[in-house]
Design a protein around this motif. Structure first.
Motif, PDB file in Angstrom:
ATOM      1  N   ASP A 100       0.780  -1.163   0.028  1.00 35.87           N
ATOM      2  CA  ASP A 100      -0.110   0.004  -0.005  1.00 35.87           C
ATOM      3  C   ASP A 100       0.976   1.272   0.038  1.00 35.87           C
ATOM      4  O   ASP A 100       0.172   2.429   0.038  1.00 35.87           O
ATOM      5  N   GLY A 101       2.218   1.264  -0.106  1.00 32.32           N
ATOM      6  CA  GLY A 101       3.027   2.333  -0.163  1.00 32.32           C
ATOM      7  C   GLY A 101       3.204   3.154   1.147  1.00 32.32           C
ATOM      8  O   GLY A 101       4.022   4.157   1.162  1.00 32.32           O
ATOM      9  N   ARG A 102       2.874   2.593   2.230  1.00 31.08           N
ATOM     10  CA  ARG A 102       2.785   3.243   3.388  1.00 31.08           C
ATOM     11  C   ARG A 102       4.042   3.189   4.156  1.00 31.08           C
ATOM     12  O   ARG A 102       4.490   4.053   5.127  1.00 31.08           O
ATOM     13  N   ALA A 103       4.988   2.011   3.812  1.00 33.13           N
ATOM     14  CA  ALA A 103       6.235   1.896   4.505  1.00 33.13           C
ATOM     15  C   ALA A 103       7.121   1.412   3.626  1.00 33.13           C
ATOM     16  O   ALA A 103       6.723   0.672   2.577  1.00 33.13           O
ATOM     17  N   LEU A 104       8.507   1.557   3.876  1.00 34.45           N
ATOM     18  CA  LEU A 104       9.612   0.821   3.417  1.00 34.45           C
ATOM     19  C   LEU A 104      10.305   0.021   4.237  1.00 34.45           C
ATOM     20  O   LEU A 104      10.167   0.300   5.480  1.00 34.45           O
ATOM     21  N   ALA A 105      10.924  -1.026   3.537  1.00 30.69           N
ATOM     22  CA  ALA A 105      11.834  -1.821   4.565  1.00 30.69           C
ATOM     23  C   ALA A 105      13.091  -2.211   3.769  1.00 30.69           C
ATOM     24  O   ALA A 105      13.099  -2.241   2.661  1.00 30.69           O
ATOM     25  N   PHE A 106      13.974  -2.236   4.698  1.00 35.28           N
ATOM     26  CA  PHE A 106      15.298  -2.628   3.879  1.00 35.28           C
ATOM     27  C   PHE A 106      16.267  -3.364   5.009  1.00 35.28           C
ATOM     28  O   PHE A 106      16.015  -3.209   6.142  1.00 35.28           O
ATOM     29  N   LEU A 107      17.341  -3.885   4.366  1.00 37.50           N
ATOM     30  CA  LEU A 107      18.455  -4.294   5.364  1.00 37.50           C
ATOM     31  C   LEU A 107      19.420  -2.995   5.425  1.00 37.50           C
ATOM     32  O   LEU A 107      19.715  -2.336   4.686  1.00 37.50           O
ATOM     33  N   LEU A 108      19.898  -2.936   6.857  1.00 39.72           N
ATOM     34  CA  LEU A 108      20.416  -1.563   7.042  1.00 39.72           C
ATOM     35  C   LEU A 108      21.968  -2.068   7.820  1.00 39.72           C
ATOM     36  O   LEU A 108      21.689  -2.730   8.856  1.00 39.72           O
ATOM     37  N   ASP A 109      23.239  -1.810   7.173  1.00 43.49           N
ATOM     38  CA  ASP A 109      24.337  -2.169   7.903  1.00 43.49           C
ATOM     39  C   ASP A 109      25.168  -0.926   8.026  1.00 43.49           C
ATOM     40  O   ASP A 109      25.324  -0.220   7.257  1.00 43.49           O
ATOM     41  N   CYS A 110      25.560  -0.719   9.397  1.00 40.97           N
ATOM     42  CA  CYS A 110      26.223   0.546   9.855  1.00 40.97           C
ATOM     43  C   CYS A 110      27.547   0.055  10.231  1.00 40.97           C
ATOM     44  O   CYS A 110      27.814  -1.065  10.642  1.00 40.97           O
ATOM     45  N   ALA A 111      28.645   0.776  10.543  1.00 40.05           N
ATOM     46  CA  ALA A 111      29.955   0.426  11.047  1.00 40.05           C
ATOM     47  C   ALA A 111      29.914   0.064  12.362  1.00 40.05           C
ATOM     48  O   ALA A 111      30.518  -0.646  12.821  1.00 40.05           O
ATOM     49  N   THR A 112      29.076   0.735  13.330  1.00 38.22           N
ATOM     50  CA  THR A 112      28.627   0.371  14.613  1.00 38.22           C
ATOM     51  C   THR A 112      27.614  -0.331  15.061  1.00 38.22           C
ATOM     52  O   THR A 112      27.474  -0.318  16.160  1.00 38.22           O
ATOM     53  N   ARG A 113      26.827  -0.790  13.954  1.00 38.67           N
ATOM     54  CA  ARG A 113      25.742  -1.792  14.220  1.00 38.67           C
ATOM     55  C   ARG A 113      25.429  -2.762  13.179  1.00 38.67           C
ATOM     56  O   ARG A 113      25.452  -1.989  12.058  1.00 38.67           O
ATOM     57  N   PRO A 114      25.395  -3.853  13.256  1.00 33.40           N
ATOM     58  CA  PRO A 114      25.708  -4.898  12.182  1.00 33.40           C
ATOM     59  C   PRO A 114      24.077  -4.817  11.618  1.00 33.40           C
ATOM     60  O   PRO A 114      23.273  -4.242  11.873  1.00 33.40           O
ATOM     61  N   THR A 115      24.113  -5.583  10.572  1.00 34.57           N
ATOM     62  CA  THR A 115      22.860  -5.713   9.410  1.00 34.57           C
ATOM     63  C   THR A 115      21.715  -5.903  10.544  1.00 34.57           C
ATOM     64  O   THR A 115      21.617  -7.033  11.102  1.00 34.57           O
ATOM     65  N   GLU A 116      20.605  -4.978  10.326  1.00 29.82           N
ATOM     66  CA  GLU A 116      19.239  -5.200  10.894  1.00 29.82           C
ATOM     67  C   GLU A 116      18.247  -4.992   9.599  1.00 29.82           C
ATOM     68  O   GLU A 116      18.446  -4.429   8.507  1.00 29.82           O
ATOM     69  N   VAL A 117      17.219  -5.564  10.056  1.00 29.01           N
ATOM     70  CA  VAL A 117      15.732  -5.432   9.319  1.00 29.01           C
ATOM     71  C   VAL A 117      15.240  -4.092   9.849  1.00 29.01           C
ATOM     72  O   VAL A 117      14.942  -4.083  10.900  1.00 29.01           O
ATOM     73  N   CYS A 118      14.957  -3.086   8.754  1.00 27.31           N
ATOM     74  CA  CYS A 118      14.498  -1.809   9.288  1.00 27.31           C
ATOM     75  C   CYS A 118      13.243  -1.326   8.532  1.00 27.31           C
ATOM     76  O   CYS A 118      13.199  -1.847   7.381  1.00 27.31           O
ATOM     77  N   VAL A 119      12.621  -0.507   9.282  1.00 21.14           N
ATOM     78  CA  VAL A 119      11.460   0.068   8.706  1.00 21.14           C
ATOM     79  C   VAL A 119      11.250   1.481   8.749  1.00 21.14           C
ATOM     80  O   VAL A 119      11.545   2.177   9.510  1.00 21.14           O
ATOM     81  N   VAL A 120      10.528   2.138   7.732  1.00 18.82           N
ATOM     82  CA  VAL A 120      10.289   3.714   7.571  1.00 18.82           C
ATOM     83  C   VAL A 120       8.908   3.534   7.397  1.00 18.82           C
ATOM     84  O   VAL A 120       8.534   3.200   6.399  1.00 18.82           O
ATOM     85  N   ASP A 121       8.322   4.398   8.310  1.00 19.36           N
ATOM     86  CA  ASP A 121       6.784   4.628   8.180  1.00 19.36           C
ATOM     87  C   ASP A 121       6.690   5.798   7.505  1.00 19.36           C
ATOM     88  O   ASP A 121       6.992   6.859   8.133  1.00 19.36           O
ATOM     89  N   LEU A 122       6.164   5.897   6.312  1.00 24.05           N
ATOM     90  CA  LEU A 122       5.915   6.930   5.531  1.00 24.05           C
ATOM     91  C   LEU A 122       5.058   7.943   5.930  1.00 24.05           C
ATOM     92  O   LEU A 122       4.857   9.193   5.626  1.00 24.05           O
ATOM     93  N   ASP A 123       3.987   7.469   6.803  1.00 26.11           N
ATOM     94  CA  ASP A 123       2.798   8.219   7.158  1.00 26.11           C
ATOM     95  C   ASP A 123       3.439   9.162   8.402  1.00 26.11           C
ATOM     96  O   ASP A 123       2.869  10.494   8.454  1.00 26.11           O
ATOM     97  N   ARG A 124       4.177   8.713   9.231  1.00 32.20           N
ATOM     98  CA  ARG A 124       4.644   9.264  10.411  1.00 32.20           C
ATOM     99  C   ARG A 124       6.156   9.615  10.203  1.00 32.20           C
ATOM    100  O   ARG A 124       6.729  10.355  11.067  1.00 32.20           O
ATOM    101  N   GLY A 125       6.837   8.990   9.252  1.00 29.24           N
ATOM    102  CA  GLY A 125       8.250   9.791   9.065  1.00 29.24           C
ATOM    103  C   GLY A 125       9.087   9.009   9.951  1.00 29.24           C
ATOM    104  O   GLY A 125      10.369   9.548  10.022  1.00 29.24           O
ATOM    105  N   GLY A 126       8.961   8.073  10.635  1.00 27.62           N
ATOM    106  CA  GLY A 126       9.495   7.349  11.630  1.00 27.62           C
ATOM    107  C   GLY A 126      10.586   6.163  11.063  1.00 27.62           C
ATOM    108  O   GLY A 126       9.934   5.250  10.286  1.00 27.62           O
ATOM    109  N   PHE A 127      11.614   6.136  11.541  1.00 26.36           N
ATOM    110  CA  PHE A 127      12.585   5.092  11.232  1.00 26.36           C
ATOM    111  C   PHE A 127      12.797   4.096  12.275  1.00 26.36           C
ATOM    112  O   PHE A 127      12.692   4.740  13.705  1.00 26.36           O
TER     113      PHE A 127
END
Length: 612
Positions: free
Chosen positions: A299-326
């Motif tokens: 429905d286009g209201r959220a994005l999901a992805f794998l995010l890998d950072c130098a100080t935190r290993p790969t995680e499953v992450c979500v961005v709520d596009l209605d509320r703008g929250g990661f």
């Protein structure tokens, strides 16, 4: 010496992520259970559920059926990269095998037909040197086969939303690709090329418009970086949509067509852009790192992805596009993340090299004043990119905690800095990039807080080849070195790779017959007698990319002349690690080896050899 495992993440992920059709769950492949299996994560943050229970197979790709009742996936045995295809009920049950040939099967990103009755994939079961496109009726019957095009490695992307077309990517070289459309009902019909061109160009697939009137493409046509364009199939036109001064590295459209999102690789960091209902939204605030497997809720209201950072290993992450929250949907942080000493993020630097170019790199400095030893870490590929991510199950952070800095350069051939830079490695392995690595050592010797007598070089795959090249051809710089599954002799390496890859590698690296003299002159094996530093070689016995024979021959030669070399062979692994315990054992051994050697001063310092 600190414990390596306190820096290891709780699990790792394969490069695959899929929304359920109702938008309530995400399917992925993680090794939380010890081996890569299918897991389902509720979007509301509830308890994840393990759907498969393999102990010696690794799940590589996953996809939901259109009705959400079934998952298709590919898996290989002991990391051997001969993937077979399976389906499994989402409600639970045993997977059903769809293929069984001694061949590789590549599942499309969106493999199901819109009505869920067919599955599209690639297979080299007819001819080991040809990757055909296959459409299988899940209700039975003879699969439809589209014979592979000569001189190209083909892989399907999936069906168009109306089911009337199949999008296929065909690769001549790593910087020369085309996109084709196939009619899923006519195997004898000609392949329709969407991207005819004369000079070398990259054309990578993006998402379809929901009405099948066109699709997005990611291309470097007419520029040095990858842009996002929309290809209108009705008008047969391609209009630029996003052309930043960096590479667009992925794009997705929600099933309802409301949301388009794309990621841009800005000097190694992924930045997500979003357009919703025709209006571009502010960029979601996402931690610095690499976004992979970007996908959109139906429905286009959220994005999901794998995010890998130098100080935190790969995680499953979500961005709520209605509320703008990661938010993080998982928590794989290691025990050391909650310790008294903060984990270290890198500094982006550039250093001059032998031909006037500047080489981008990530420099990790330990806490304290120094002087510190340094590990020069060379990424694989070579057409990949060092990013600000949690590398090698926490190896960088473990080294930093032990007072060892890390310099991770993007030498010529790396992606992310333009296709012109990327192409510099073609048919030049062991050439210009070795100069880049020597100048990395020279740069480090001039840094005030670096101990110039305690430098080591490390890498896996191409990085392993580069590490061996440094040790054998630039021996004066190094106190120690590690090669993980790296080629040692380019001629034998090219003769032993899978048949489907040989034409591609002939253009990329060289022809083992016609170019034998050049390849021999660039091979670490040719200069093995010059290796002075203590060496650790790691190899997978079932590796189809870099055969075990590569490591065997080098180690035998070194041991025959009395050189100190440790050689660890993992009998149940291929090119990389699929079993969590093997991965942790290997990287902890590498970490202990580097720390043990770099705590001793001088290039003559050595650590005792281990058993094969």
């Amino acid at each position: 010496m600190t414990d390596f495992r306190s820096y290891a993440p709780l699990c790792r992920y394969q490069e695959t992520l899929a929304f359920s059709p109702d938008g309530t769950r995400l399917a992925c492949s993680s090794n939380f259970s010890g081996q890569y299996n299918v897991w389902l994560h509720p979007l509301d943050g509830g308890r994840p559920r393990q759907l498969t229970r393999f102990t010696d197979h690794a799940v590589r790709q996953v996809a939901f059926s259109p009705d959400g009742t079934t998952l298709a996936f590919s898996a290989d045995h002991h990391g051997g990269e001969l993937r077979q295809l399976y389906v499994v009920p989402v409600a639970g049950g045993e997977p059903v095998s769809l293929t069984s040939a001694d061949a590789d099967h590549f599942l499309a990103v969106e493999p199901f037909s819109p009505d869920g009755t067919q599955l599209v994939y690639a297979a080299n079961d007819r001819d080991p040197a040809a990757q055909d496109i296959v459409v299988r009726d899940l209700g039975g019957g003879t699969p439809l086969r589209f014979t592979a095009r000569q001189g190209q490695v083909t892989e399907p992307m999936g069906f168009s939303p109306d089911g009337k077309m199949i999008l296929v990517r065909a690769e001549r070289t790593t910087v020369d690709t085309d996109l084709y459309l196939l009619d899923p009902q006519q195997t004898d019909a000609p392949w329709l090329c969407l991207t005819p061109h004369d000079s070398r160009q990259l054309h990578n697939p993006g998402p379809w418009a929901p009405d099948s009137s066109g699709l997005y493409r990611i291309t470097d046509a007419g520029r040095d970086h990858l842009a996002l364009v929309f290809h209108d199939l009705v008008r047969d036109t391609a209009e630029p949509f996003a052309a930043p001064p960096w590479d667009v590295e992925g794009a997705v459209v929600s099933a309802d067509g409301s949301t388009l999102a794309w990621a841009v690789n800005e000097d190694g960091r992924s930045v997500i852009r979003v357009r919703r209902d025709g209006v571009e939204l502010p960029a979601p605030e996402v931690p610095v790192g690499q976004v992979r497997c970007l996908t959109a809720a139906p429905d286009g209201r959220a994005l999901a992805f794998l995010l890998d950072c130098a100080t935190r290993p790969t995680e499953v992450c979500v961005v709520d596009l209605d509320r703008g929250g990661f938010r993080y949907l998982t928590d794989n942080r290691p025990a050391a993340a909650s310790g008294p000493t903060p984990l270290v993020a890198p500094e982006v630097i550039r250093y001059p090299t032998h031909d006037g170019r500047e080489v981008p790199a990530f420099l990790y400095r330990p806490h304290g004043d120094g002087p510190f030893p340094v590990v020069l870490s060379v990424h694989g590929g070579p057409e990949e990119q060092e990013r600000p991510v949690y590398r090698y199950a926490g190896l960088y952070q473990y080294l930093l905690a032990n007072g060892i800095a890390v310099l991770a350069p993007n030498v010529r051939g790396s992606t992310g800095y333009g296709t012109g830079y990327q192409r510099l490695i073609h048919r030049d392995w062991g050439g210009g990039e070795l100069g880049d690595l020597e100048h990395a050592a020279l740069y480090l010797r001039a840094v005030p807080w670096v101990d110039p007598e305690r430098l080591a070089v490390f890498g896996g795959s191409f990085g392993g080849f580069a590490a061996l090249s440094c040790l054998a051809r630039l021996p004066r710089y190094w106190a120690a070195g590690v090669s993980v599954m790296g080629p040692t002799d380019l001629v034998s390496f090219l003769r032993e790779v899978p048949a489907t890859w040989r034409p591609l590698l002939a253009e990329w690296v060289g022809d083992p017959d016609a170019d034998a003299d050049m390849l021999t002159a660039r091979s670490p094996m040719t200069y093995a007698d010059r290796i002075e530093a203590s060496l650790f070689v790691v190899q997978g016995a079932k590796d189809r990319r870099v055969s075990r024979a590569e490591g065997d021959r080098l180690v035998a030669r070194l041991r025959a002349r009395g050189t100190d070399v440790r050689y660890d062979v993992y009998e149940d692994e291929g090119h990389g690690f699929t079993k969590r315990e093997n991965e942790l054992q290997a990287w902890s051994d590498v970490g202990y080896f580097l720390v043990g050697n770099l705590r001793r001063r001088g290039p003559g310092a050595r650590q005792g050899a281990g058993a094969t």
